[in-house]
Design an enzyme around this catalytic site. Structure first.
Site, PDB file in Angstrom:
ATOM      1  N   CYS A 140       0.788  -1.227   0.000  1.00  0.00           N
ATOM      2  CA  CYS A 140       0.000   0.000   0.000  1.00  0.00           C
ATOM      3  C   CYS A 140       0.822   1.279   0.000  1.00  0.00           C
ATOM      4  O   CYS A 140       0.252   2.374  -0.004  1.00  0.00           O
ATOM      5  CB  CYS A 140      -0.964  -0.003   1.179  1.00  0.00           C
ATOM      6  N   HIS A 272      -3.721   7.822   6.170  1.00  0.00           N
ATOM      7  CA  HIS A 272      -3.899   6.481   5.584  1.00  0.00           C
ATOM      8  C   HIS A 272      -5.314   5.992   5.876  1.00  0.00           C
ATOM      9  O   HIS A 272      -5.994   5.491   4.986  1.00  0.00           O
ATOM     10  CB  HIS A 272      -2.850   5.532   6.140  1.00  0.00           C
ATOM     11  N   HIS A 309     -10.084   1.496  -0.204  1.00  0.00           N
ATOM     12  CA  HIS A 309      -8.640   1.295  -0.087  1.00  0.00           C
ATOM     13  C   HIS A 309      -8.112   0.833  -1.443  1.00  0.00           C
ATOM     14  O   HIS A 309      -8.502  -0.223  -1.946  1.00  0.00           O
ATOM     15  CB  HIS A 309      -8.342   0.246   0.984  1.00  0.00           C
TER      16      HIS A 309
END
Length: 380
Positions: A140, A272, A309
């Protein structure tokens, strides 16, 4: 003496559609893009939801990357054939693997277009870029790592320009893995930093940015959209999947970025913010450590509440969102927020965008294995 790094172009695609208007129109309006996935069978999954268009076919990642890179290069009016670096953050495309196993062992066409290094090579060929080529697969933080590395190459004088991109499109492989790990929100809503959060949801996303040295952009008359004044990367190596409870890696990466920028504070943070129990609490503690008593005055939001996400694409897409916030003076909200969590006690801009004088913004990302990135953008 190091070169100043500026952004001269970008392209973005999310489940809201292609182009900055679609992405920001959804994100800054606090809209969500979650629906039940139709592009593959989710029978037997705990959660069959993701941030995807209402279609039944999994689009090609190679096509999405070309689309956003074309937009970024076009906006920058970057000439072909130069010593431009190409840096790509992606794990590739699992669709060829899926086709192979489901076809009884027949050859899967287009396999080369699914491999990260081949995707980077393909983009370089498309734009006649003769500089270094990199493919990052570190989960990520992959596309944020691509941007940070592009900045370092330019600042060190190794290249004058870099095309940095990343992307992920929802497919059955990762949906099944996250679902089997009980990581996905069963009710189809991602609620970052909220007391009602129950997990993350995946989403379609890709973005590309053109970075240049300020001098090179000035010589060719390319307007600078913003300056990338700081970047940092760090790993706390705390756990294969769980973040450090005090977010030590995130704090370390952010301090590196802020030190490089010559700053202690920012006017906005794109967090995040995965909507998971451990991440959101750890990030909150990290921001307290990073900013001290001033943390309460910093607007912080997670735009994953709108986009989902985006895995390897998160850093690049959220960098574009942070850039848009900086240029517009509007802080995007944390969509899906229901009620405050006492353990997440900062200003998480719930559900509605906010006007603010933004001079400097920070975008942070975290990944499995304790990897963390931080990017600082400033007005030019």
């Amino acid at each position: 003496m190091t070169a100043d790094v500026v952004v001269t172009g970008y392209g973005v695609r999310t489940a809201f559609g292609s182009g900055p208007e679609a992405a920001t129109g959804g994100v800054f309006a606090g809209r969500t893009s979650f629906r039940r996935v139709r592009r593959f069978d989710t029978t037997g999954f705990r959660s069959g939801f993701a941030a995807v268009p209402d279609d039944t076919e999994t689009p090609a990642l190679s096509g999405a990357l070309r689309e956003v890179a074309d937009a970024a290069v076009g906006m920058a009016d970057l000439p072909a054939g130069g010593e431009t670096a190409v840096l790509l953050g992606t794990a590739g495309d699992f669709t060829a693997v899926t086709r192979f196993w489901r076809s009884g062992g027949e050859d899967a066409d287009g396999v080369a277009d699914t491999v990260p290094a081949a995707l980077a090579e393909s983009l370089a060929t498309r734009f006649g870029a003769r500089g270094p080529k990199y493919a990052f697969t570190n989960a990520c933080v992959a596309s944020a790592t691509a941007i940070a590395t592009g900045c370092a190459l330019i600042a060190d004088g190794r290249v004058d320009s870099a095309i940095c991109a990343g992307g992920y499109l929802v497919e059955v492989e990762n949906q099944a893995k996250f679902d089997s790990g009980w990581a996905l929100a069963k009710d189809g809503t991602l609620r970052p930093f909220s007391a009602g959060r129950s997990g993350l949801l995946l989403g379609d996303g890709a973005a590309a940015v053109v970075l240049e040295s300020a001098d090179a952009a000035h010589r060719r008359g390319a307007p600078a959209l913003a300056r990338v004044s700081g970047w940092g990367m760090a790993s706390d190596a705390h756990h294969v999947a769980r973040p450090h409870p005090e977010a030590r890696g995130l704090v370390a990466a952010s301090r590196l970025a802020l030190r490089r920028a010559g700053a202690r504070y920012v006017d906005y943070v794109n967090a995040h913010g995965t909507g998971t129990k451990h991440n959101d609490i750890a990030e909150t503690r990290g921001f307290h450590e990073l900013f001290g008593p001033a943390a309460a005055a910093v607007p912080i939001s997670s735009t994953k509440g709108s986009t989902g996400h985006l895995l390897e694409g998160s850093g690049a897409v959220e960098f574009v969102i942070a850039l848009t916030a900086l240029r517009s003076g509007i802080v995007p909200p944390t969509a899906g927020f229901t009620e405050p969590d006492p353990a997440c006690d900062l200003d998480y801009v719930p559900n509605e965008a906010r006007e603010a004088p933004l001079r400097r913004v920070l975008s942070v990302n975290a990944a499995f294995g304790g990897a963390n990135t931080a990017l600082v953008l400033e007005q030019v």
